[in-house]
Scaffold this active site. Structure first.
Site, short mmCIF file in Angstrom:
data_model
loop_
_atom_site.label_atom_id
_atom_site.label_comp_id
_atom_site.label_asym_id
_atom_site.label_seq_id
_atom_site.Cartn_x
_atom_site.Cartn_y
_atom_site.Cartn_z
N SER A 142 0.85 -1.19 0.00
CA SER A 142 0.00 0.00 0.00
C SER A 142 0.88 1.23 0.00
CB SER A 142 -0.89 0.01 1.25
OG SER A 142 -1.58 1.24 1.38
N TYR A 155 -2.34 -0.70 10.38
CA TYR A 155 -2.35 -0.90 8.93
C TYR A 155 -1.02 -0.44 8.33
CZ TYR A 155 -4.12 -0.95 4.13
OH TYR A 155 -4.32 -1.22 2.79
#
Length: 250
Positions: A142, A155
């Site tokens: 990501s 995350y």
């Protein structure tokens, strides 16, 4: 992109980016194992692929459980005789809180899927690849694994870890005919983005304001990059992180 007849596992393929990746592989002639924690969702993706004359198999797997990952790879090889590619896409998002407000449960939940789950899948797939003498891993990281992502500690930590695991393992297996790369999507139309915007509707305008292209990415655009990295067109690429973010990281 040359992936015809390759056997490909895509985790978290029941929806979103994973679904787009699975369908894209099938369109290019790959045999796709659609893996998801929700077997019903996986079956729907398989049905869509088969309807369009592709070949696919659904397998339920929670990537945070090592035995289920072992079963996923073993079942794939038993059915198709080999494994060419694994795409480690399964992931979950956290509750959006500042670091001191984050719960231990939330941290453990996100790390177990996004980080440990990728490790489990890499470990088991690599054992199969070493027996075969070849293989290819594409990890879905990501933009949050490359730059600061406030209110997102678990995350962010998990995605930075995926980038690091990709690079470290790529060095370990570069002489073994095994390539390992990652793609780092920016803000992409997905369940995670919808979750974020539903929680904080004002984020829609804020996020688009920092994307030079002024739009979110599409799951199909991420799938393009993944299939390319898994193809015979990228034989000299390993240990790389391909950023797909509409220029956000600029």
């Amino acid at each position: 992109m040359d992936v015809k007849n390759k056997v490909v596992i895509v985790t978290g393929a029941g929806s979103g980016i994973g679904k787009a990746i699975a369908i894209h592989f099938a369109k290019h002639g790959a045999k796709v194992v659609v893996s998801d924690i929700n077997l019903e969702s996986a079956q729907k993706v398989v049905d869509e692929i088969v309807t369009n004359f592709g070949e696919a198999l659904p397998i339920k797997a929670n990537v945070a459980v090592f035995k289920e990952v072992e079963n996923l790879v073993q079942h794939t090889v038993a059915n198709f005789g080999k494994l060419d590619v694994i795409v480690n896409n399964a992931g979950i998002g956290p509750h959006l809180l500042r670091t001191h407000e984050s719960t231990l449960r939330d941290w453990d939940r996100v790390i177990s899927v996004n980080q440990t789950g990728v490790f489990y899948c890499m470990k088991v797939a690599l054992q199969q690849f070493l027996e075969q003498g070849y293989g290819n891993i594409v990890n879905i990281a990501s933009l949050a694994g490359l730059k600061a992502s406030p209110n997102n500690i678990s995350y962010s930590a998990s995605k930075f870890a995926v980038v690091g695991m990709t690079k470290s393992a790529a060095m370990e297996y570069a002489t073994k005919n095994i390539r390992i790369n990652a793609v780092c999507p920016g803000y992409t139309e997905s369940a995670l983005l919808t979750q974020l915007i539903n929680a904080k509707p004002e984020m829609d305008a804020i996020l688009k304001s920092v994307i030079p292209m002024k739009r979110y990415g599409k799951a199909e655009e991420i799938a393009d990059a993944v299939v390319w990295l898994a193809s015979e067109n990228t034989k000299f690429i390993t240990g790389q992180t391909i950023t797909l973010d509409g220029g956000t990281s600029l």
